[in-house]
Design a protein around this motif. Structure first.
Motif, PDB file in Angstrom:
ATOM      1  N   ALA A   6       0.793  -0.915  -0.041  1.00  0.00           N
ATOM      2  CA  ALA A   6       0.048  -0.208   0.393  1.00  0.00           C
ATOM      3  C   ALA A   6       0.930   1.227   0.212  1.00  0.00           C
ATOM      4  N   SER A   7       2.184   0.472   0.861  1.00  0.00           N
ATOM      5  CA  SER A   7       3.546   2.380   0.549  1.00  0.00           C
ATOM      6  C   SER A   7       3.492   2.804  -0.531  1.00  0.00           C
ATOM      7  N   SER A   8       4.008   1.362  -1.342  1.00  0.00           N
ATOM      8  CA  SER A   8       4.142   1.416  -2.872  1.00  0.00           C
ATOM      9  C   SER A   8       3.315   2.044  -3.731  1.00  0.00           C
ATOM     10  N   PHE A   9       2.512   1.718  -3.610  1.00  0.00           N
ATOM     11  CA  PHE A   9       1.280   2.048  -4.685  1.00  0.00           C
ATOM     12  C   PHE A   9       0.847   3.650  -4.417  1.00  0.00           C
ATOM     13  N   VAL A  10       1.266   4.470  -2.938  1.00  0.00           N
ATOM     14  CA  VAL A  10       1.212   5.346  -2.806  1.00  0.00           C
ATOM     15  C   VAL A  10       1.994   6.320  -3.102  1.00  0.00           C
ATOM     16  N   VAL A  11       3.053   6.151  -2.989  1.00  0.00           N
ATOM     17  CA  VAL A  11       4.496   6.845  -3.346  1.00  0.00           C
ATOM     18  C   VAL A  11       4.090   7.124  -4.156  1.00  0.00           C
ATOM     19  N   ALA A  12       3.707   5.636  -5.437  1.00  0.00           N
ATOM     20  CA  ALA A  12       4.294   5.678  -7.101  1.00  0.00           C
ATOM     21  C   ALA A  12       3.034   6.373  -7.227  1.00  0.00           C
ATOM     22  N   LEU A  13       2.198   6.475  -7.379  1.00  0.00           N
ATOM     23  CA  LEU A  13       0.541   7.134  -7.353  1.00  0.00           C
ATOM     24  C   LEU A  13       0.994   8.464  -7.269  1.00  0.00           C
ATOM     25  N   LEU A  14       1.737   9.182  -6.527  1.00  0.00           N
ATOM     26  CA  LEU A  14       2.178  10.217  -6.245  1.00  0.00           C
ATOM     27  C   LEU A  14       3.308  10.788  -7.266  1.00  0.00           C
ATOM     28  N   ALA A  15       4.426  10.110  -7.250  1.00  0.00           N
ATOM     29  CA  ALA A  15       4.825  10.335  -8.479  1.00  0.00           C
ATOM     30  C   ALA A  15       4.638  10.507  -9.768  1.00  0.00           C
ATOM     31  N   VAL A  16       3.946   9.616  -9.976  1.00  0.00           N
ATOM     32  CA  VAL A  16       3.081   9.404 -11.102  1.00  0.00           C
ATOM     33  C   VAL A  16       2.062  10.998 -11.809  1.00  0.00           C
ATOM     34  N   SER A  17       1.095  11.205 -10.690  1.00  0.00           N
ATOM     35  CA  SER A  17       0.873  12.410 -10.725  1.00  0.00           C
ATOM     36  C   SER A  17       1.510  13.673 -11.082  1.00  0.00           C
ATOM     37  N   VAL A  18       2.379  13.260 -10.495  1.00  0.00           N
ATOM     38  CA  VAL A  18       3.601  14.971  -9.911  1.00  0.00           C
ATOM     39  C   VAL A  18       4.097  14.840 -11.762  1.00  0.00           C
ATOM     40  N   PHE A  19       4.612  14.268 -12.472  1.00  0.00           N
ATOM     41  CA  PHE A  19       4.770  13.368 -13.071  1.00  0.00           C
ATOM     42  C   PHE A  19       4.320  14.276 -14.293  1.00  0.00           C
ATOM     43  N   ALA A  20       2.970  13.005 -14.607  1.00  0.00           N
ATOM     44  CA  ALA A  20       2.367  14.404 -15.992  1.00  0.00           C
ATOM     45  C   ALA A  20       1.947  15.526 -15.521  1.00  0.00           C
ATOM     46  N   PHE A  21       1.756  15.803 -14.486  1.00  0.00           N
ATOM     47  CA  PHE A  21       1.153  17.337 -14.674  1.00  0.00           C
ATOM     48  C   PHE A  21       2.324  18.396 -14.411  1.00  0.00           C
ATOM     49  N   ALA A  22       3.958  17.594 -14.338  1.00  0.00           N
ATOM     50  CA  ALA A  22       4.972  18.197 -15.015  1.00  0.00           C
ATOM     51  C   ALA A  22       4.912  18.214 -16.788  1.00  0.00           C
ATOM     52  N   LEU A  23       4.743  17.206 -17.040  1.00  0.00           N
ATOM     53  CA  LEU A  23       4.713  17.273 -18.667  1.00  0.00           C
ATOM     54  C   LEU A  23       3.746  17.799 -19.180  1.00  0.00           C
ATOM     55  N   VAL A  24       2.769  18.817 -18.450  1.00  0.00           N
ATOM     56  CA  VAL A  24       1.729  19.046 -18.760  1.00  0.00           C
ATOM     57  C   VAL A  24       2.233  20.711 -18.995  1.00  0.00           C
ATOM     58  N   ARG A  25       2.720  21.110 -18.032  1.00  0.00           N
ATOM     59  CA  ARG A  25       3.901  22.301 -17.880  1.00  0.00           C
ATOM     60  C   ARG A  25       5.074  22.151 -18.701  1.00  0.00           C
ATOM     61  N   ARG A  26       5.742  21.366 -19.049  1.00  0.00           N
ATOM     62  CA  ARG A  26       6.643  21.779 -20.010  1.00  0.00           C
ATOM     63  C   ARG A  26       6.471  21.543 -21.436  1.00  0.00           C
ATOM     64  N   SER A  27       4.940  21.331 -21.869  1.00  0.00           N
ATOM     65  CA  SER A  27       4.379  20.642 -23.412  1.00  0.00           C
ATOM     66  C   SER A  27       3.938  22.324 -23.415  1.00  0.00           C
ATOM     67  N   ARG A  28       3.598  23.321 -22.416  1.00  0.00           N
ATOM     68  CA  ARG A  28       2.364  24.555 -22.325  1.00  0.00           C
ATOM     69  C   ARG A  28       4.082  25.326 -22.788  1.00  0.00           C
TER      70      ARG A  28
END
Length: 444
Positions: free
Chosen positions: A142-164
């Motif tokens: 469960a801890s791995s899933f939560v940390v991975a979900l946070l990392a993927v969410s931040v990475f996706a948001f950062a990709l949107v900012r980078r594309s813009r």
């Protein structure tokens, strides 16, 4: 520019100072919270947590200027923290997500791909270690899933900012290149127009002045013995001067601004009665029409005969020979042929010497129009001239502009010859066919 746009522009231009200040303010929050979090641990563990917090905050001072190095430092400190055996999760560990965001937005492609891979591997490793420490594999997963979900969410948001950001940079670069291209096109168009006007001015002035000088010299010598010849010379000078003046006005007319609306007539202006007795230009009547510019058509191939007559009037033995069936020409082609003939005859008057015999040949073929101006004078051996060389250069440019060729040089047996061949569009198969006309010759 709005205030937030000005703030954003200032932030971009002062990245190092802003990031350093942000890291200092973040340290004031993260370090004390990490120390408080470690209050229940031994003194050695508390010192390690404070050092870990400092080690993860300080690299954020260059997170945008050197994003790959900053992320690598934060990730390394987090890995050492995990291997140290002190409390596995603390407030400073959230800075890993800040480093992931920064390297994704501002770093190269390989850097953010390595960062997201490292974050996912670290999430799995953290879950495994927590599961072993607590003895509960489910909590580790469960801890791995939560940390991975946070990392993927931040990475996706950062990709949107980078594309813009990349899209904005591309638009700015494209606008800059379009401005440069626009300036270059304007310079090219200005240079081409200046060259065209200089060529037209040379053709008009050189030819007209050559005829005027020849007529003036002939009239001066004939004034005493043949007053009638002198009178004819003065008449030719007057006609040539008027024609040159009209050409100059027509050429310079394109440089004037367009004629605007007609101004209102003054109080004492005369009124004109139009058709049906309607007063034009007066009170209550329709406005007077604006003045119409004195525009005359440009000379064409049909005007070569008048050009030959003008040169013949200066005392030169000249003949005009036509061969083939003439037909309508594309716009500009007739003017080009006329100007080449005009410049060639001007060179005859200037360089051929006394008493030359000149032949002007106009030959229409199925695919081209041939103009040949030849004389038996001494132009091939003449030295000097105006030194500018604009005449032959202008003829070559005119012919090349229409895809034609120009040959200039001495003629076998003496004299000089100018031969221009201008391609013509192929006659439509449905166009009426005319029988070719035999060669006609007009001789002085």
């Amino acid at each position: 520019m709005r205030w937030w746009e000005r703030v954003g522009a200032w932030d971009v231009s002062h990245r190092a100072a802003v990031d350093a200040l942000g890291a200092a303010l973040l340290a004031l929050v993260v370090v004390p919270s990490s120390a408080a979090f470690a209050s229940t641990t031994p003194a050695q563990g508390s010192t390690v947590l404070v050092l870990v917090a400092l080690g993860m905050v300080v690299p954020l001072a260059w997170r945008r200027t050197r994003p790959a190095a900053s992320a690598a430092t934060v990730y390394s400190v987090a890995l050492l923290h995990m291997l140290a055996g002190v409390p596995m999760v603390q407030p400073a560990d959230l800075l890993v997500l800040v480093a992931l965001y920064s390297v994704t937005v501002h770093g190269p492609v390989w850097a953010y791909r390595t960062a997201i891979t490292g974050a996912l591997v670290g999430a799995g490793l953290l879950g495994a270690v927590l599961g072993l420490i607590d003895g509960d594999p489910a909590s580790g997963v469960a801890s791995s899933f939560v940390v991975a979900l946070l990392a993927v969410s931040v990475f996706a948001f950062a990709l949107v900012r980078r594309s813009r950001r990349e899209s904005i940079d591309n638009l700015v670069d494209r606008a800059r290149r379009l401005e440069i291209e626009r300036d270059q096109q304007a310079q090219i168009a200005t240079a081409a127009e200046r060259t065209r006007i200089a060529r037209e001015m040379h053709d008009i002035v050189a030819h007209s002045l050559s005829v005027i000088i020849a007529q003036a010299d002939g009239g001066r010598y004939a004034a005493a013995s043949d007053p009638a010849a002198a009178t004819r010379s003065l008449t030719t000078i007057s006609e040539t001067g008027r024609a040159a003046l009209a050409d100059m006005r027509r050429l310079l007319g394109v440089l004037r601004p367009e004629i605007g609306a007609a101004q209102a007539p003054s109080a004492g202006a005369a009124r004109t009665a139009g058709p049906g007795g309607v007063v034009v230009g007066g009170p209550g009547g329709p406005p007077a029409p604006p003045p119409v510019a004195d525009l005359a058509p440009q000379p064409a191939v049909d005007d070569i005969a008048h050009l030959v007559e003008q040169v013949r009037a200066s005392g030169v033995r000249i003949s005009l020979v036509r061969m083939g069936q003439d037909r309508p020409l594309p716009p500009g082609t007739g003017l080009t042929v006329y100007r080449i003939c005009q410049e060639s005859l001007t060179n005859v008057l200037k360089h051929a010497g006394p008493g030359p015999t000149v032949t002007v040949l106009l030959q229409w073929t199925t695919s081209s129009l041939v103009l040949e101006v030849s004389d038996d004078g001494r132009g091939a051996a003449a030295q000097g001239g105006d030194g500018a060389g604009q005449g032959v250069l202008g003829m070559r440019e005119r012919a090349a502009m229409l895809g034609g060729t120009l040959a200039v040089g001495p003629r076998p047996g003496g004299g000089f010859r100018v031969r221009a061949e201008i391609p013509l569009p192929t006659r439509s198969p449905h166009a009426p066919q005319h029988a070719g006309t035999p060669a006609t010759e007009e001789t002085a």
